[in-house]
Design an enzyme around this catalytic site. Structure first.
Site, short mmCIF file in Angstrom:
data_model
loop_
_atom_site.label_atom_id
_atom_site.label_comp_id
_atom_site.label_asym_id
_atom_site.label_seq_id
_atom_site.Cartn_x
_atom_site.Cartn_y
_atom_site.Cartn_z
N ASP A 1 20.03 -66.75 68.07
CA ASP A 1 21.15 -65.82 68.17
C ASP A 1 22.36 -66.60 68.67
O ASP A 1 22.22 -67.68 69.26
CB ASP A 1 20.76 -64.71 69.15
CG ASP A 1 21.90 -63.78 69.48
OD1 ASP A 1 22.57 -63.32 68.56
OD2 ASP A 1 22.11 -63.50 70.68
N SER B 1 23.23 -64.70 63.43
CA SER B 1 24.02 -63.86 64.32
C SER B 1 24.44 -62.55 63.66
O SER B 1 24.80 -62.52 62.48
CB SER B 1 25.28 -64.62 64.76
OG SER B 1 26.16 -63.80 65.49
N ASP C 1 25.88 -64.92 70.14
CA ASP C 1 26.59 -64.36 71.29
C ASP C 1 25.67 -64.15 72.48
O ASP C 1 24.58 -63.57 72.35
CB ASP C 1 27.23 -63.02 70.90
CG ASP C 1 28.39 -63.20 69.94
OD1 ASP C 1 28.95 -64.31 69.86
OD2 ASP C 1 28.74 -62.23 69.25
#
Length: 298
Positions: free
Chosen positions: A88, A176, A90
């Protein structure tokens, strides 16, 4: 030994007395434990063991550790060095929530941040939440993307994690629910092999308030994990996934080692492997990398 328990702390946060206490706890449950193998002096060590399941060892270690800022993950000793990483972005590879910060330029920072919070906690559907947040960006000048990028900071250990794994033959992918504008730059900065995310639509000067369909969501992350494993001739047991939000749960559950990184409560509760205190270097130590093998460490 069939399994290994890896303990990771900030430099100087791990000592022999703590390792002795964890060893005694595993032995009391009927396990056989070898001498500690230091991966990074004072920061990371392996305790090879047999006679216990990984979840038993995890529970025993965490009870001993209590409130100590030390992460502990047990796993089978064989195959722990992974050949595919899907991460991932963020709040995992970068410290920021890029959509939230982009929305601040449109005057909707707090509103978007609240929707993000609910989405990452699994309270609302991710795809619907993304469309709702992106709609608020309609008319925002493209310069706001560059301004947001200038504020984006890598998570400590991110570049070392990716470059070390790539140097050892792994494919490292960024997956993402954010946007390719940012994933492309993060991928180049860290050395990711590939990146996969949503595409923000614009009219050449401003955002249209739309994202290209279909939305890249939790199912998309799982698809990327499985597809890249297949393309590289890997079993899922040879893969590592890391993330912090509810849209990461599917890939974390399917990967050979799925790590919840400083995760939201719903994710931490579902994932057996958790890094709650350390930085991303912990993911290298969990794979058995030694400090001297990690690229970029002074």
């Amino acid at each position: 030994m069939s399994h290994v328990l890896t303990l990771v702390a900030a430099p100087g946060g791990l000592d022999r007395s703590l390792l002795t206490r964890v060893t005694e706890a595993l032995t009391a449950l009927g396990g056989t434990v070898d001498a500690p193998d230091w991966l990074a002096p004072g920061a990371a060590a392996d305790l090879p063991f047999s006679g216990l399941a990984a979840d038993q060892a995890d529970a025993a270690a965490r009870q001993v550790l209590g409130g100590t800022a030390v992460d502990a993950v047990a796993q089978p000793a064989e195959g722990r060095r992974k050949r595919l990483l899907v991460a991932d972005m963020d709040s995992t590879i970068v410290q920021n929530e890029t959509l939230d910060e982009l929305a601040a330029y449109a005057g909707f920072g707090e509103k978007v941040a609240e929707i993000t919070r609910r989405s990452m906690n699994g309270e609302i559907d991710f795809a619907a939440a993304l469309r709702e947040r992106v709609a608020l960006l309609r008319g925002l000048e493209l310069g706001a993307l560059e301004a947001t990028w200038r504020q984006t900071r890598l998570m400590p250990g991110a570049e070392a994690l990716v470059r070390t794994m790539v140097a050892n033959g792994a494919h490292c992918a960024l997956a993402s629910g954010g946007f390719t504008f940012f994933t492309g730059r993060v991928a180049a900065l860290c050395g990711f092999t590939s990146h996969h995310a949503n595409i923000l639509l614009d009219d050449g000067s401003r955002l249209t308030g739309q994202v290209e369909e279909p939305v890249f969501d939790r199912d998309s992350k799982l698809v990327v994990l499985k597809q890249l494993a297949s393309e590289n001739g890997l079993a899922l047991a040879e893969t590592l996934a890391v993330g912090d939000g509810a849209n990461d749960l599917a890939m974390l559950g399917a990967a050979g080692l799925g790590v919840a990184f400083h995760a939201k409560p719903i994710v931490a509760a579902a994932a057996r492997a958790r890094v709650e205190h350390g930085d991303l270097l912990a993911l290298l130590y969990l794979q058995g990398y030694r400090q001297a093998e990690i690229l970029g460490l002074v």
